[in-house]
Write a protein that holds these residues in place. Structure first.
Motif, PDB file in Angstrom:
ATOM      1  N   ILE A  71       0.674  -0.822  -0.284  1.00  0.00           N
ATOM      2  CA  ILE A  71      -0.092  -0.068   0.352  1.00  0.00           C
ATOM      3  C   ILE A  71       0.871   1.321   0.352  1.00  0.00           C
ATOM      4  O   ILE A  71       1.761   1.341   0.826  1.00  0.00           O
ATOM      5  N   VAL A 104       1.392   5.612  -0.768  1.00  0.00           N
ATOM      6  CA  VAL A 104       0.839   6.968  -1.349  1.00  0.00           C
ATOM      7  C   VAL A 104       1.508   8.096  -1.663  1.00  0.00           C
ATOM      8  O   VAL A 104       3.051   7.853  -1.994  1.00  0.00           O
ATOM      9  N   SER A 154       1.561  12.909   0.063  1.00  0.00           N
ATOM     10  CA  SER A 154       0.384  12.868   1.019  1.00  0.00           C
ATOM     11  C   SER A 154       0.608  13.278   2.353  1.00  0.00           C
ATOM     12  O   SER A 154       1.132  12.578   2.759  1.00  0.00           O
ATOM     13  N   LEU A 209      -4.444   6.665   7.659  1.00  0.00           N
ATOM     14  CA  LEU A 209      -4.859   5.297   6.061  1.00  0.00           C
ATOM     15  C   LEU A 209      -6.640   5.427   7.241  1.00  0.00           C
ATOM     16  O   LEU A 209      -7.143   5.048   6.633  1.00  0.00           O
ATOM     17  N   TRP A 211      -8.976   4.069  -3.507  1.00  0.00           N
ATOM     18  CA  TRP A 211      -7.680   3.641  -3.727  1.00  0.00           C
ATOM     19  C   TRP A 211      -7.650   2.991  -4.934  1.00  0.00           C
ATOM     20  O   TRP A 211      -8.597   2.754  -5.966  1.00  0.00           O
ATOM     21  N   THR A 213      -6.284   7.842  -3.158  1.00  0.00           N
ATOM     22  CA  THR A 213      -5.722   8.670  -1.700  1.00  0.00           C
ATOM     23  C   THR A 213      -4.173   7.598  -1.372  1.00  0.00           C
ATOM     24  O   THR A 213      -3.538   8.239  -1.154  1.00  0.00           O
ATOM     25  N   ALA A 214      -4.649   6.563  -1.950  1.00  0.00           N
ATOM     26  CA  ALA A 214      -3.258   5.133  -2.099  1.00  0.00           C
ATOM     27  C   ALA A 214      -3.353   4.855  -2.854  1.00  0.00           C
ATOM     28  O   ALA A 214      -5.021   4.167  -3.362  1.00  0.00           O
TER      29      ALA A 214
END
Length: 331
Positions: A136, A138, A142, A150, A163, A211-212
């Protein structure tokens, strides 16, 4: 709630069978004779996704590792719908042992979530080759500094956390749903932006429209090292050699682990003899120096499994994936 999803480890029977096949191959001979069942034709390998993703990487690394056993291997891409478009085209090669296709857990999920009219039971499973854990990430700038940030945002409003990942119903969406469920959010409310390949997903993330991002470690490790994105968690049970400073989800209080896997299938209708020779070819490929170097460089883990055991494994994965996707409202 704990989620643990790792491929089964091949038992003594599988290991013995693999050793027997290798011994037979060694006795028969090496070089061009090993690919004699191809009748002088070129081996063609489909990556059922766009360039740059995990299937494409696997196909092109196989292309190099197969060179000694099968000569020049052609790789071609057919992108779309989590591999199901490629799958629908691939089954038309019925009876042709010169055609192979890379596949894996992503395709299992896409078949279920897309209600694909063609399933993997229309193919001839040959071998599971490797596992590749997810990371995961970013963007470098960010405001999300770590997994705690998160998770906090997901608890506040899971729908506002977007996502970017691969195909709908694939491992990346499944991981996002499992993380949401583990932190008390509704998996069905996850805001997931699907893409046909890792390159497109990365572009969405870097543009600020997500966001991610989530993808296989091998797909993102270059961008991570370049500093354009920051990793905040991996989905493995322990930290990975490729990203030793990145903590696991479990280390950070999110009790989820998830392993992707990739394998190879042949078209339906090939002879039993061709099936055995293709399995043998792939087994010998996994023992080449080129393939061992690939696993180390990419951060992949060996997960070789062939024969009936691989067919049973696919059936088991289909049941597991369907259960998760139903919970997420995707199947």
């Amino acid at each position: 709630m704990r989620y643990s999803w790792r491929p089964a480890v091949a038992g003594p029977f599988v290991a013995a069978a693999a050793a027997t096949l290798l011994l037979v191959a060694a006795l028969v001979g090496g070089g061009d004779d090993d690919a004699g069942f191809l009748n002088g034709k070129q081996l063609r390998l489909m990556a059922p996704a766009g360039p740059g993703g995990g299937w494409d990487q696997t196909a092109r690394e196989m292309q190099t590792a197969l060179r000694e056993q099968a000569g020049r291997t052609e790789v071609h891409n057919v992108a779309g719908a989590g591999g199901t478009i490629g799958l629908s085209q691939f089954v038309r090669y019925e009876g042709d042992p010169t055609q192979l296709m890379v596949m894996g857990l992503v395709m299992v999920g896409a078949i279920e979530s897309n209600d694909s009219p063609v399933a993997l039971d229309r193919t001839t499973p040959l071998a599971r080759l490797l596992t590749d854990y997810e990371v995961i990430v970013v963007p470098a700038g960010s405001p999300v500094k770590n997994l705690t940030d998160l998770v906090s945002a997901m608890k506040d409003d899971v729908g506002k956390v977007s996502w970017a990942g691969g195909s709908a119903g694939g491992i990346e969406q499944i991981l996002a749903g499992l993380v949401a469920d583990a932190v008390g959010a509704d998996p069905a409310e996850v805001n997931y932006v699907a893409h046909s390949g890792g390159g497109e997903a990365l572009s969405t993330l870097l543009s600020g429209r997500a966001t991610a991002g989530v993808s296989g470690v091998s797909e993102l490790v270059g961008q991570i090292r370049a500093g354009t994105i920051r990793p905040i968690a991996v989905s493995s049970p322990q930290r990975l050699p490729a990203l030793p400073d990145v903590p696991t989800l479990k280390e950070q209080g999110v009790d989820v682990e998830l392993a992707n896997w990739r394998g190879v299938v042949a078209p339906p209708g090939i002879s039993a003899a061709d099936e055995r020779q293709l399995e043998d070819l792939l087994l010998r490929m996994t023992r080449t120096e080129a393939w061992r170097e690939t696993l180390e460089r990419r951060g992949w883990l060996d997960a070789t499994l062939t024969g009936d055991q691989f067919e049973q494994y696919i059936a088991s994965e289909r049941r597991t994936v369907t259960e998760v996707l139903v919970k997420m409202g995707l199947a």
